[in-house]
Design a protein around this motif. Structure first.
Motif, short mmCIF file in Angstrom:
data_model
loop_
_atom_site.label_atom_id
_atom_site.label_comp_id
_atom_site.label_asym_id
_atom_site.label_seq_id
_atom_site.Cartn_x
_atom_site.Cartn_y
_atom_site.Cartn_z
N ALA A 143 -1.09 60.97 42.35
CA ALA A 143 -1.02 59.55 42.69
C ALA A 143 -2.33 58.85 42.38
CB ALA A 143 -0.64 59.38 44.16
N GLU A 144 -3.44 59.50 42.68
CA GLU A 144 -4.75 58.90 42.39
C GLU A 144 -4.94 58.73 40.89
OE1 GLU A 144 -9.52 59.82 43.16
OE2 GLU A 144 -7.97 60.97 44.22
N ARG A 145 -4.59 59.76 40.14
CA ARG A 145 -4.71 59.69 38.67
C ARG A 145 -3.80 58.61 38.09
NH1 ARG A 145 -1.34 62.62 35.30
NH2 ARG A 145 -1.06 64.40 36.71
N VAL A 146 -2.57 58.57 38.55
CA VAL A 146 -1.60 57.61 38.04
C VAL A 146 -2.01 56.17 38.39
CG1 VAL A 146 0.77 56.79 38.31
CG2 VAL A 146 0.32 59.22 37.91
N ALA A 147 -2.54 55.96 39.59
CA ALA A 147 -2.96 54.62 40.00
C ALA A 147 -4.11 54.11 39.12
CB ALA A 147 -3.37 54.61 41.47
N VAL A 148 -5.04 54.99 38.81
CA VAL A 148 -6.14 54.61 37.92
C VAL A 148 -5.60 54.25 36.53
CG1 VAL A 148 -8.18 55.49 36.71
CG2 VAL A 148 -7.90 55.93 39.15
N THR A 149 -4.67 55.05 36.05
CA THR A 149 -4.05 54.80 34.74
C THR A 149 -3.28 53.48 34.76
OG1 THR A 149 -3.84 57.18 34.39
CG2 THR A 149 -2.50 55.75 32.99
#
Length: 220
Positions: free
Chosen positions: A144-150
């Motif tokens: 979720a953290e990675r996807v939110a940054v993306t």
């Protein structure tokens, strides 16, 4: 316009960044419902998956709204994206933030296999987004953290445009979950078929609107 009407008029936020989210077509692992993430064998599309990609490309060409294509680096997504890109006359940009979860030691196994071999780890994973699959896998919280940054980077880059993001089950479901403000367990309550389409609009004020989810009419 009356003073009251002016008071309630919504600000002009401009056209949103619209993400058309395409889950890749089937691989040999898909019908068997095996864990297939970014830490496994990186399977290619099956014959069924290639047909699904062609049908999706035709449907998107008919709509005529996609202006750019961004794909996960994994082979099944790149093959799906390349099929669509060839039909639409667009290039494909690769973004590592769209890759699937790393399922660690669970890669290639079925849910039943994992339940039998790693029952405690499975229970923990189902109970908490902070728990990671056995053997150094990636937790849902980390995804979720990675996807939110993306998401934030791509919405800024493609403001006012319609972009096709070719990705995987977990990133697509995560984008939907975040757009809805739903809890982590919502990931287990969404159906997302191979080669399905989902769309989310992102506005300049930070709000998001899920336009549709798991559309598969183009595959019939």
């Amino acid at each position: 316009m009356s003073r009251a009407a002016k008071a309630v008029a919504a600000p002009d936020l401009g056209a949103p960044a619209a993400f058309v989210l395409l889950r890749h077509g089937e691989t040999a692992l898909t019908p068997e419902k095996r864990f297939s993430g970014s830490g496994g064998s990186d399977p290619e599309l099956s014959e069924t998956g290639r047909r699904q990609a062609e049908r999706t490309a035709a449907a998107l060409a008919e709509r005529g709204t996609v202006e750019a294509i961004v794909s996960s680096p994994l082979k099944r997504c790149r093959q799906t994206a390349d099929t669509v890109a060839a039909r639409l006359g667009l290039d494909v940009t690769i973004d590592d933030g769209l890759r699937e979860t790393d399922f660690g030691a669970w890669e290639g196994l079925t849910f039943k296999d994992v339940r039998e071999r790693f029952p405690d780890d499975m229970d923990a994973w189902l109970a908490s987004p902070e728990a990671a699959p056995t053997g150094g896998g990636e937790s849902f919280a980390a995804v979720a953290e990675r996807v939110a940054v993306t998401r934030d980077r791509l919405t800024a880059a493609y403001r006012g445009r319609t972009v096709l993001l070719v990705s995987h089950v977990t990133p697509v479901k995560t984008l939907v979950r975040l757009a809805l403000g739903a809890p982590a367990e919502a990931l287990f309550r969404m159906e997302l078929a191979a080669a399905s389409l989902t769309e989310i609009a992102y506005y300049a004020d930070g709000n998001a609107s899920v336009r549709f989810l798991n559309e598969t009419a183009h595959l019939r």
